[in-house]
Enzyme design. Structure first.
Site, PDB file in Angstrom:
ATOM      1  N   CYS A  83      -4.410   3.295  10.531  1.00  0.00           N
ATOM      2  CA  CYS A  83      -5.186   2.890   9.355  1.00  0.00           C
ATOM      3  C   CYS A  83      -6.612   3.436   9.359  1.00  0.00           C
ATOM      4  O   CYS A  83      -7.296   3.378   8.336  1.00  0.00           O
ATOM      5  CB  CYS A  83      -5.200   1.373   9.244  1.00  0.00           C
ATOM      6  SG  CYS A  83      -3.555   0.660   9.051  1.00  0.00           S
ATOM      7  N   HIS A 344      -4.474   0.203  -0.125  1.00  0.00           N
ATOM      8  CA  HIS A 344      -4.622   0.715   1.240  1.00  0.00           C
ATOM      9  C   HIS A 344      -3.644   1.860   1.524  1.00  0.00           C
ATOM     10  O   HIS A 344      -2.697   1.698   2.286  1.00  0.00           O
ATOM     11  CB  HIS A 344      -4.424  -0.440   2.232  1.00  0.00           C
ATOM     12  CG  HIS A 344      -4.658  -0.084   3.666  1.00  0.00           C
ATOM     13  ND1 HIS A 344      -5.475   0.946   4.060  1.00  0.00           N
ATOM     14  CD2 HIS A 344      -4.163  -0.643   4.818  1.00  0.00           C
ATOM     15  CE1 HIS A 344      -5.484   1.007   5.398  1.00  0.00           C
ATOM     16  NE2 HIS A 344      -4.693   0.067   5.863  1.00  0.00           N
TER      17      HIS A 344
END
Length: 394
Positions: A83, A344
């Protein structure tokens, strides 16, 4: 000439629900990259290196992505750091400029994701977070829930047990970020919810409900990083934002010895990265007015307040209750809507955080604009693990 480094151009796509739009990652990269180049006022043939981040994709997808902008033979480096991939590409681009290897570098990130919760791609080899999970499973029960909300939900439960933090305080963070996203045309979601609606949405892993969890998303972001010499020679001072300090930290030994879910999900990495970035920048959290941090889940946003020094240990809930994380408070955290509401797409997240803070420092964030911004802080984390903290100043 000094080795100061500057963001001179940023761009992003709108974030979309996977499968909701007919596009592929080259389309995303062309859109975000073209916007960043136009914002900087430079052409692709002035780019000397490119760092391209993505988590889910084939080898050399980075080349295929930036070939939409031009084919000039420059080094193109593919980046994957879970991430924190986008901010890792930014970190590498800045390193190249700071070291004097290049004067103008592109950092670009994208993701084309599958619907639903994140899962593993390869089942014939050890998963990179196996050791993290081995430490976490004895601490908090797991009944087959998706792994990411389990890990960050467990950290939230630990915070509740140690400090008396409440489910309502976590839910207030979700409410805030959804409210902020109403003013962001790039956000995947632009809906406002009441606290009661946040709490009543489907439980994913207590205390986390669906409206406190970031979605999977398609999208891309890009930034052009330049040296002081390049900015000066091309008269880009009207758009240049300085990267004053930056640090990346990976797991430390206490991740696997602390018996703490909060540490397992990266609080030590975040704290050390913040300390080192602040030291380089000669700035502290008191010198920033706006923060984009990694709210993959509301529990992580609250825990990260403490890791970054916005609140003392155990006082994150009090910061929430005081409203010191939104407009009118001490800091505005995630004016973009954050991961929870903006979306995201893993490879893009760190670069669109950079874009939002660049706009804030330029005073061009429209309805999201925070008053009097002179300093900004970015936090991006990936389990497995890496945390990148970046400090910007006008």
């Amino acid at each position: 000439m000094s080795n100061r480094t500057f963001v001179v151009g940023v761009g992003m796509t709108k974030f979309e629900k996977p499968g909701s739009r007919e596009w592929d990652y080259p389309d995303m990269a062309r859109e975000s990259g073209s916007k960043a180049l136009a914002d900087a006022g430079v052409s692709y043939d002035q780019i000397q290196q490119a760092y391209v981040g993505y988590v889910y994709g084939e080898s050399t997808s980075g080349q295929r992505a930036v070939y939409e902008l031009g084919i000039t033979g420059i080094p193109v480096i593919n980046v994957n750091n879970n991430c924190s991939t986008g901010s890792t590409a930014l970190f590498l681009a800045r390193q190249a400029v700071k070291a004097g290897v290049a004067d103008c570098v592109l950092a670009l990130g994208f993701e084309k994701m599958q619907k639903g919760s994140l899962g593993s791609t390869f089942e014939d080899r050890e998963q990179p977070m196996l050791n993290h999970l081995k430490e976490l499973f004895p601490l908090f029960e797991w009944a087959g829930e998706p792994i990411a909300p389990y890990m960050f939900g467990a950290a939230g439960r630990e915070h509740m047990s140690k400090y008396g933090t409440t489910a309502e305080q976590f839910a207030k963070i979700g409410r805030k970020n959804h409210r902020h996203s109403v003013n962001n045309p790039y956000a995947q979601f632009q809906d406002e919810y009441s606290l009661e609606e946040i709490l009543a949405s489907r439980t994913v892993y207590e205390p986390l409900t669906k409206l406190q969890c970031s979605p999977t998303s398609d999208g891309s972001g890009a930034a052009v990083i330049a040296s002081e010499r390049f900015v000066d020679e091309h008269d880009l001072w009207d758009r240049a934002v300085e990267i004053a300090g930056q640090a990346m930290v990976t797991d430390t030994a206490d991740t696997f010895t602390s018996k703490s879910a909060i540490t397992i999900i990266g609080a030590t990495m975040s704290r050390l990265a913040a300390e080192r970035a602040c030291e380089e920048a000669r700035m502290g959290v008191g010198d920033v007015q706006v923060v984009e941090l990694h709210d993959c889940f509301s529990t992580n946003e609250l825990i990260t307040y403490e890791a970054l020094g916005l609140a003392a240990e155990g006082e994150g809930g009090a910061l929430v209750d005081a409203g010191d994380n939104t407009y009118g408070g001490r800091w505005v955290v995630n004016p973009s809507g954050g991961l929870i509401s903006k979306g995201h797409p893993l490879g893009a997240t760190g670069l669109v955080q950079c874009a939002e803070l660049t706009w804030q420092l330029r005073g061009t964030a429209d309805a999201r604009q925070v008053d009097g911004v002179t300093g900004a802080l970015q936090h991006n984390i990936g389990l497995g693990g890496a945390a990148v903290v970046t400090l910007y100043r006008r």
